[in-house]
Write a protein that holds these residues in place. Structure first.
Motif, PDB file in Angstrom:
ATOM      1  N   VAL A 113       0.840  -1.207   0.000  1.00 45.05           N
ATOM      2  CA  VAL A 113       0.000   0.000   0.000  1.00 45.05           C
ATOM      3  C   VAL A 113       0.874   1.255   0.000  1.00 45.05           C
ATOM      4  O   VAL A 113       0.578   2.234  -0.702  1.00 45.05           O
ATOM      5  CB  VAL A 113      -0.995  -0.019   1.187  1.00 45.05           C
ATOM      6  N   ALA A 114       1.989   1.223   0.731  1.00 47.80           N
ATOM      7  CA  ALA A 114       2.904   2.377   0.720  1.00 47.80           C
ATOM      8  C   ALA A 114       3.387   2.627  -0.703  1.00 47.80           C
ATOM      9  O   ALA A 114       3.411   3.770  -1.179  1.00 47.80           O
ATOM     10  CB  ALA A 114       4.084   2.128   1.656  1.00 47.80           C
ATOM     11  N   ALA A 115       3.759   1.541  -1.402  1.00 48.32           N
ATOM     12  CA  ALA A 115       4.291   1.708  -2.769  1.00 48.32           C
ATOM     13  C   ALA A 115       3.206   2.229  -3.703  1.00 48.32           C
ATOM     14  O   ALA A 115       3.464   3.149  -4.509  1.00 48.32           O
ATOM     15  CB  ALA A 115       4.842   0.376  -3.266  1.00 48.32           C
ATOM     16  N   SER A 116       1.988   1.705  -3.622  1.00 54.12           N
ATOM     17  CA  SER A 116       0.988   2.166  -4.594  1.00 54.12           C
ATOM     18  C   SER A 116       0.533   3.594  -4.277  1.00 54.12           C
ATOM     19  O   SER A 116       0.288   4.388  -5.183  1.00 54.12           O
ATOM     20  CB  SER A 116      -0.181   1.192  -4.738  1.00 54.12           C
ATOM     21  N   TYR A 117       0.471   3.968  -2.994  1.00 56.49           N
ATOM     22  CA  TYR A 117       0.132   5.360  -2.644  1.00 56.49           C
ATOM     23  C   TYR A 117       1.203   6.310  -3.178  1.00 56.49           C
ATOM     24  O   TYR A 117       0.899   7.336  -3.781  1.00 56.49           O
ATOM     25  CB  TYR A 117      -0.002   5.495  -1.123  1.00 56.49           C
ATOM     26  N   GLN A 118       2.459   5.932  -2.986  1.00 63.25           N
ATOM     27  CA  GLN A 118       3.543   6.813  -3.428  1.00 63.25           C
ATOM     28  C   GLN A 118       3.557   6.951  -4.950  1.00 63.25           C
ATOM     29  O   GLN A 118       3.790   8.035  -5.483  1.00 63.25           O
ATOM     30  CB  GLN A 118       4.899   6.292  -2.918  1.00 63.25           C
ATOM     31  N   ALA A 119       3.262   5.838  -5.638  1.00 70.20           N
ATOM     32  CA  ALA A 119       3.251   5.895  -7.112  1.00 70.20           C
ATOM     33  C   ALA A 119       2.152   6.848  -7.587  1.00 70.20           C
ATOM     34  O   ALA A 119       2.323   7.580  -8.560  1.00 70.20           O
ATOM     35  CB  ALA A 119       3.026   4.493  -7.671  1.00 70.20           C
ATOM     36  N   LYS A 120       1.020   6.873  -6.880  1.00 72.02           N
ATOM     37  CA  LYS A 120      -0.104   7.714  -7.326  1.00 72.02           C
ATOM     38  C   LYS A 120       0.042   9.173  -6.925  1.00 72.02           C
ATOM     39  O   LYS A 120      -0.459  10.059  -7.613  1.00 72.02           O
ATOM     40  CB  LYS A 120      -1.408   7.179  -6.719  1.00 72.02           C
ATOM     41  N   THR A 121       0.677   9.437  -5.769  1.00 77.34           N
ATOM     42  CA  THR A 121       0.661  10.812  -5.247  1.00 77.34           C
ATOM     43  C   THR A 121       2.032  11.484  -5.267  1.00 77.34           C
ATOM     44  O   THR A 121       2.124  12.687  -5.043  1.00 77.34           O
ATOM     45  CB  THR A 121       0.207  10.816  -3.772  1.00 77.34           C
ATOM     46  N   GLU A 122       3.087  10.694  -5.455  1.00 82.39           N
ATOM     47  CA  GLU A 122       4.469  11.172  -5.322  1.00 82.39           C
ATOM     48  C   GLU A 122       4.759  11.685  -3.916  1.00 82.39           C
ATOM     49  O   GLU A 122       5.592  12.572  -3.715  1.00 82.39           O
ATOM     50  CB  GLU A 122       4.785  12.239  -6.380  1.00 82.39           C
ATOM     51  N   ILE A 123       4.031  11.180  -2.950  1.00 82.36           N
ATOM     52  CA  ILE A 123       4.290  11.522  -1.541  1.00 82.36           C
ATOM     53  C   ILE A 123       4.662  10.220  -0.835  1.00 82.36           C
ATOM     54  O   ILE A 123       4.009   9.195  -1.031  1.00 82.36           O
ATOM     55  CB  ILE A 123       3.027  12.105  -0.867  1.00 82.36           C
ATOM     56  N   ALA A 124       5.727  10.273  -0.016  1.00 84.32           N
ATOM     57  CA  ALA A 124       6.127   9.064   0.722  1.00 84.32           C
ATOM     58  C   ALA A 124       5.302   8.971   2.007  1.00 84.32           C
ATOM     59  O   ALA A 124       5.426   9.834   2.879  1.00 84.32           O
ATOM     60  CB  ALA A 124       7.611   9.126   1.051  1.00 84.32           C
ATOM     61  N   PRO A 125       4.441   7.960   2.143  1.00 84.16           N
ATOM     62  CA  PRO A 125       3.614   7.846   3.347  1.00 84.16           C
ATOM     63  C   PRO A 125       4.387   7.129   4.453  1.00 84.16           C
ATOM     64  O   PRO A 125       5.484   6.625   4.212  1.00 84.16           O
ATOM     65  CB  PRO A 125       2.462   6.963   2.865  1.00 84.16           C
ATOM     66  N   VAL A 126       3.812   7.082   5.644  1.00 82.37           N
ATOM     67  CA  VAL A 126       4.403   6.304   6.732  1.00 82.37           C
ATOM     68  C   VAL A 126       3.322   5.363   7.251  1.00 82.37           C
ATOM     69  O   VAL A 126       2.248   5.814   7.644  1.00 82.37           O
ATOM     70  CB  VAL A 126       4.879   7.224   7.884  1.00 82.37           C
ATOM     71  N   LEU A 127       3.589   4.055   7.191  1.00 80.84           N
ATOM     72  CA  LEU A 127       2.589   3.076   7.640  1.00 80.84           C
ATOM     73  C   LEU A 127       3.112   2.328   8.853  1.00 80.84           C
ATOM     74  O   LEU A 127       4.261   1.898   8.861  1.00 80.84           O
ATOM     75  CB  LEU A 127       2.275   2.076   6.504  1.00 80.84           C
ATOM     76  N   TYR A 128       2.271   2.221   9.887  1.00 80.70           N
ATOM     77  CA  TYR A 128       2.681   1.482  11.071  1.00 80.70           C
ATOM     78  C   TYR A 128       1.691   0.376  11.361  1.00 80.70           C
ATOM     79  O   TYR A 128       0.490   0.610  11.308  1.00 80.70           O
ATOM     80  CB  TYR A 128       2.625   2.279  12.377  1.00 80.70           C
ATOM     81  N   VAL A 129       2.239  -0.775  11.788  1.00 84.75           N
ATOM     82  CA  VAL A 129       1.400  -1.797  12.400  1.00 84.75           C
ATOM     83  C   VAL A 129       1.305  -1.398  13.872  1.00 84.75           C
ATOM     84  O   VAL A 129       2.299  -1.072  14.496  1.00 84.75           O
ATOM     85  CB  VAL A 129       2.068  -3.180  12.246  1.00 84.75           C
ATOM     86  N   CYS A 130       0.084  -1.370  14.409  1.00 87.90           N
ATOM     87  CA  CYS A 130      -0.122  -0.816  15.752  1.00 87.90           C
ATOM     88  C   CYS A 130      -0.481  -1.869  16.777  1.00 87.90           C
ATOM     89  O   CYS A 130      -1.232  -2.780  16.477  1.00 87.90           O
ATOM     90  CB  CYS A 130      -1.337   0.096  15.721  1.00 87.90           C
ATOM     91  N   ALA A 131      -0.010  -1.680  17.988  1.00 83.23           N
ATOM     92  CA  ALA A 131      -0.479  -2.515  19.098  1.00 83.23           C
ATOM     93  C   ALA A 131      -1.299  -1.625  20.025  1.00 83.23           C
ATOM     94  O   ALA A 131      -0.961  -0.456  20.215  1.00 83.23           O
ATOM     95  CB  ALA A 131       0.716  -3.092  19.839  1.00 83.23           C
ATOM     96  N   ALA A 132      -2.373  -2.171  20.597  1.00 84.41           N
ATOM     97  CA  ALA A 132      -3.188  -1.400  21.550  1.00 84.41           C
ATOM     98  C   ALA A 132      -2.537  -1.488  22.921  1.00 84.41           C
ATOM     99  O   ALA A 132      -2.203  -2.581  23.389  1.00 84.41           O
ATOM    100  CB  ALA A 132      -4.600  -1.972  21.597  1.00 84.41           C
ATOM    101  N   THR A 133      -2.335  -0.334  23.548  1.00 79.91           N
ATOM    102  CA  THR A 133      -1.624  -0.302  24.832  1.00 79.91           C
ATOM    103  C   THR A 133      -2.519   0.260  25.934  1.00 79.91           C
ATOM    104  O   THR A 133      -3.624   0.725  25.666  1.00 79.91           O
ATOM    105  CB  THR A 133      -0.358   0.588  24.737  1.00 79.91           C
ATOM    106  N   ASP A 134      -1.986   0.246  27.163  1.00 78.20           N
ATOM    107  CA  ASP A 134      -2.705   0.833  28.291  1.00 78.20           C
ATOM    108  C   ASP A 134      -2.690   2.357  28.218  1.00 78.20           C
ATOM    109  O   ASP A 134      -1.793   2.943  27.606  1.00 78.20           O
ATOM    110  CB  ASP A 134      -2.045   0.403  29.606  1.00 78.20           C
ATOM    111  N   GLY A 135      -3.652   2.971  28.867  1.00 75.54           N
ATOM    112  CA  GLY A 135      -3.710   4.424  28.953  1.00 75.54           C
ATOM    113  C   GLY A 135      -2.660   4.959  29.925  1.00 75.54           C
ATOM    114  O   GLY A 135      -1.793   4.221  30.411  1.00 75.54           O
TER     115      GLY A 135
END
Ligand code: GLA
Length: 386
Positions: free
Chosen positions: A353-375
């Motif tokens: 998804v990062a590669a296809s977004y960048q190809a379409k917009t010429e903007i480098a995105p940042v993608l993170y896999v997230c873990a849910a943590t305590d407050g």
């Protein structure tokens, strides 16, 4: 830079040549579903993420606060008895929380310490709420105040509304204060009742930062709030939370076209959020994903808070087979999307998804896999100075 307990502790030790008495942490958040519903007394379903603001500190004998920010490479010093508002960026959040805690009748102690965070600023992941809740935790630790998550969240929101001057709802502070590891939190933004909700087995949350930021978000946000308030008045209720979709369909004829669209988003989004929480409890990931997709359409077409880049990101995400659902998240007009994906393909999802977004917009995105943590929490209590 990622921040951890050891990073913040070392920074404190370098500056003060002694270990801190306390280390506190308050997380940023991503909202799975329930967007622009909090200020309509509705429902939201966010999670606290594994990116946070940390403070290492020790109490002072006087009523001074001295905080050094590693992220902004600057310091602030102020006296708790002479708080004055200025235009001092991050330091205003520290002062604002001190002000609101004292307004609520708490007797505060001074402290000194270092602050650092890894919640990206301006991305819609609530770095400000994380800072407010970390500062509240710091004051609570040195001043021996009880930690009531909902009360502290309300005070943080008031600091942001009245000291910093940003009109936000309660979601961001509430999830930063009350988040639970491994869970999302269904928050009733009227009663502030919370309920932990498990993720469907085999799913992972991905945050997709478009790397775009929009300046007009504050005025557009305030405009949406006013439109929602006038819709509620037209229905004769105190907030759109009290309008069901059946009632909306029957009576929406009295609203003008724009107000009708804004109200339709809020009414349907509240229902989607409750349905999504049910689907998560049943472990029905496909249903959750479908509701997230519908939320994006509603935010894009009815509430009109998406952006071209957010729409491109959502399209790119949806094309990947790992994607169960994807939508813009947060206030909108830029910032992040959130996706629920099959865990075993999360890595291939982020790179494709990062590669296809960048190809379409010429903007480098940042993608993170997230873990849910305590407050917000005190994660370490060192030796208190004699
Ligand atoms: C911002 C606000 C929240 C909420 C969202 C939209 O993040 O701070 O209170 O209104 O926008 O859901």
């Amino acid at each position: 830079m990622r921040v951890s307990e050891s990073v913040i502790r070392r920074a404190f030790e370098q500056r003060f040549q002694t270990p801190p008495a306390f280390v506190v942490r308050a997380p940023g958040r991503v909202n799975l579903i329930g967007e622009h519903t909090d200020y309509n007394d509705g429902f939201v379903l966010p999670l606290a993420i594994d990116r946070a603001v940390w403070i290492a500190l020790r109490p002072r004998a006087d009523r001074q606060v001295l905080a050094h920010s590693l992220d902004f490479a600057g310091s602030t010093t102020f006296a708790l008895d002479e708080l004055t508002r200025s235009d001092d960026g991050w330091a205003e959040y520290v002062k604002g929380v001190a002000w609101v805690l004292q307004e609520a009748g708490h007797r505060l102690h001074g402290w000194e310490g270092v602050i650092a965070g890894d919640v990206p600023v301006g991305a819609g992941l609530s770095s400000s709420a994380a800072l407010e809740m970390a500062v509240a935790r710091a004051f609570a630790a040195v001043s021996d105040l009880p930690w009531d998550a909902a009360k502290m969240a309300l005070l943080g929101q008031r600091a942001e509304n009245e000291w910093v001057g940003v009109r936000c709802g309660i979601m961001d502070q509430m999830i930063s204060a009350a988040g639970r590891a491994g869970h999302a939190l269904l928050i009733d933004c009227r009663s502030l009742h919370t309920e932990t909700v498990p993720f469907p087995p085999g799913t992972t949350v991905v945050v997709l930062d478009t790397a775009t930021r929009r300046g007009l978000v504050d005025s557009a946000y305030n405009e949406r709030r006013s439109q929602c308030e006038s819709a509620a008045r037209a229905f004769g209720v105190s907030a759109l939370r009290d309008v069901s979709s059946a009632c909306f369909e029957a009576e929406c004829g009295r609203l003008d076209e724009i107000t009708r669209r804004r109200a339709r988003h809020v009414v349907t989004e509240n229902e989607r959020t409750l349905q999504a929480a049910d689907a998560m409890r049943r472990g029905d990931a496909v249903a959750v994903g479908r509701l997230m997709n519908a939320s994006h359409e509603s935010l894009r077409d009815d509430f009109a808070v998406s952006s071209q880049e957010l729409n491109v990101m959502v399209e790119c995400g949806r094309r990947h087979p790992a994607c169960l659902g994807i939508r813009m998240t947060g206030a909108g007009f830029g910032g992040c999307a959130v996706a629920l994906v099959h865990s075993e393909q999360a890595k291939s999802f982020t790179s494709a998804v990062a590669a296809s977004y960048q190809a379409k917009t010429e903007i480098a995105p940042v993608l993170y896999v997230c873990a849910a943590t305590d407050g917000a929490a005190v994660v370490r209590i060192g030796e208190l100075p004699q």
